[in-house]
Design a protein around this motif. Structure first.
Motif, mmCIF file in Angstrom:
data_model
loop_
_atom_site.group_PDB
_atom_site.id
_atom_site.type_symbol
_atom_site.label_atom_id
_atom_site.label_comp_id
_atom_site.label_asym_id
_atom_site.label_seq_id
_atom_site.Cartn_x
_atom_site.Cartn_y
_atom_site.Cartn_z
ATOM 1 N N PHE A 79 -8.449 2.471 -14.079
ATOM 2 C CA PHE A 79 -7.821 1.267 -13.542
ATOM 3 C C PHE A 79 -6.367 1.182 -14.014
ATOM 4 O O PHE A 79 -5.518 0.638 -13.317
ATOM 5 C CB PHE A 79 -8.603 0.018 -13.949
ATOM 6 N N ALA A 80 -6.082 1.764 -15.185
ATOM 7 C CA ALA A 80 -4.709 1.805 -15.699
ATOM 8 C C ALA A 80 -3.811 2.639 -14.794
ATOM 9 O O ALA A 80 -2.589 2.531 -14.858
ATOM 10 C CB ALA A 80 -4.685 2.381 -17.114
ATOM 11 N N PHE A 81 -4.394 3.455 -13.935
ATOM 12 C CA PHE A 81 -3.647 4.213 -12.933
ATOM 13 C C PHE A 81 -3.623 3.493 -11.590
ATOM 14 O O PHE A 81 -2.570 3.303 -10.991
ATOM 15 C CB PHE A 81 -4.253 5.613 -12.779
ATOM 16 N N THR A 82 -4.792 3.079 -11.109
ATOM 17 C CA THR A 82 -4.864 2.561 -9.746
ATOM 18 C C THR A 82 -4.227 1.178 -9.586
ATOM 19 O O THR A 82 -3.664 0.884 -8.542
ATOM 20 C CB THR A 82 -6.315 2.521 -9.237
ATOM 21 N N PHE A 83 -4.308 0.335 -10.615
ATOM 22 C CA PHE A 83 -3.725 -1.007 -10.472
ATOM 23 C C PHE A 83 -2.199 -0.961 -10.380
ATOM 24 O O PHE A 83 -1.624 -1.530 -9.449
ATOM 25 C CB PHE A 83 -4.202 -1.934 -11.583
ATOM 26 N N PRO A 84 -1.491 -0.261 -11.288
ATOM 27 C CA PRO A 84 -0.039 -0.174 -11.106
ATOM 28 C C PRO A 84 0.339 0.573 -9.825
ATOM 29 O O PRO A 84 1.349 0.264 -9.195
ATOM 30 C CB PRO A 84 0.457 0.578 -12.343
ATOM 31 N N LEU A 85 -0.484 1.556 -9.430
ATOM 32 C CA LEU A 85 -0.214 2.248 -8.172
ATOM 33 C C LEU A 85 -0.304 1.272 -7.004
ATOM 34 O O LEU A 85 0.561 1.260 -6.113
ATOM 35 C CB LEU A 85 -1.199 3.402 -7.978
ATOM 36 N N PHE A 86 -1.346 0.434 -7.005
ATOM 37 C CA PHE A 86 -1.454 -0.586 -5.967
ATOM 38 C C PHE A 86 -0.242 -1.520 -5.993
ATOM 39 O O PHE A 86 0.306 -1.860 -4.944
ATOM 40 C CB PHE A 86 -2.736 -1.410 -6.121
ATOM 41 N N LEU A 87 0.175 -1.930 -7.183
ATOM 42 C CA LEU A 87 1.334 -2.828 -7.289
ATOM 43 C C LEU A 87 2.596 -2.174 -6.740
ATOM 44 O O LEU A 87 3.418 -2.845 -6.099
ATOM 45 C CB LEU A 87 1.542 -3.273 -8.740
ATOM 46 N N ALA A 88 2.752 -0.868 -6.957
ATOM 47 C CA ALA A 88 3.899 -0.147 -6.401
ATOM 48 C C ALA A 88 3.835 -0.140 -4.873
ATOM 49 O O ALA A 88 4.836 -0.418 -4.195
ATOM 50 C CB ALA A 88 3.947 1.277 -6.949
ATOM 51 N N MET A 89 2.662 0.152 -4.337
ATOM 52 C CA MET A 89 2.511 0.175 -2.875
ATOM 53 C C MET A 89 2.648 -1.230 -2.281
ATOM 54 O O MET A 89 3.191 -1.409 -1.194
ATOM 55 C CB MET A 89 1.161 0.784 -2.489
ATOM 56 N N ARG A 90 2.195 -2.225 -3.021
ATOM 57 C CA ARG A 90 2.346 -3.625 -2.592
ATOM 58 C C ARG A 90 3.824 -3.997 -2.542
ATOM 59 O O ARG A 90 4.282 -4.634 -1.588
ATOM 60 C CB ARG A 90 1.606 -4.535 -3.566
ATOM 61 N N GLU A 91 4.571 -3.595 -3.557
ATOM 62 C CA GLU A 91 6.007 -3.878 -3.581
ATOM 63 C C GLU A 91 6.709 -3.220 -2.401
ATOM 64 O O GLU A 91 7.569 -3.823 -1.768
ATOM 65 C CB GLU A 91 6.605 -3.396 -4.910
ATOM 66 N N ARG A 92 6.331 -1.996 -2.100
ATOM 67 C CA ARG A 92 6.899 -1.309 -0.927
ATOM 68 C C ARG A 92 6.564 -2.062 0.353
ATOM 69 O O ARG A 92 7.403 -2.211 1.233
ATOM 70 C CB ARG A 92 6.377 0.118 -0.849
ATOM 71 N N ARG A 93 5.320 -2.527 0.461
ATOM 72 C CA ARG A 93 4.890 -3.269 1.650
ATOM 73 C C ARG A 93 5.678 -4.573 1.784
ATOM 74 O O ARG A 93 6.121 -4.928 2.879
ATOM 75 C CB ARG A 93 3.386 -3.547 1.580
#
Length: 117
Positions: free
Chosen positions: A94-108
């Motif tokens: 989750f320490a990988f996927t949550f910040p990854l989601f936040l990065a993709m969310r920011e891009r969106r």
């Protein structure tokens, strides 16, 4: 010529992506260490004393709340495959996927904001 995908990487998205990489490397390093030492991974989490159990429960509750946030926010922003971040957290961390989601969310969010302009 600027590629269109590079325009959506804001500094905040890059910070989130960097945290995702750190989370992936950090957790996998210790997972590999536990496996090579043939430790009982789950047993160590729950039976290594009250402090470790407290941290385990703390992080588990945060991870569950984060998973709910990922699903709800991905649907709200019409991001495809939001469930995949939750599923991938079981394979990676989750320490990988949550910040990854936040990065993709920011891009969106950046893409949506620029579409309104």
């Amino acid at each position: 010529m600027t590629r269109t995908w590079t325009r959506h990487w804001t500094p905040l998205a890059i910070i989130y992506l960097s945290l995702a990489v750190a989370g992936l490397i950090g957790t996998w390093w210790f997972n590999a260490l536990a496996i090579t030492q043939m430790n009982n991974f789950i047993g160590d989490l729950v039976s290594s004393g009250p402090a470790v159990s407290s941290i385990t429960v703390d992080l588990l509750v945060v991870a569950i709340a984060g998973c709910v946030f990922i699903i709800v926010e991905a649907r709200r922003l019409r991001m495809r495959f939001g469930w995949l971040y939750v599923a991938a957290s079981g394979l990676t961390a989750f320490a990988f996927t949550f910040p990854l989601f936040l990065a993709m969310r920011e891009r969106r969010l950046t893409l949506l904001a620029r579409a309104v302009e």
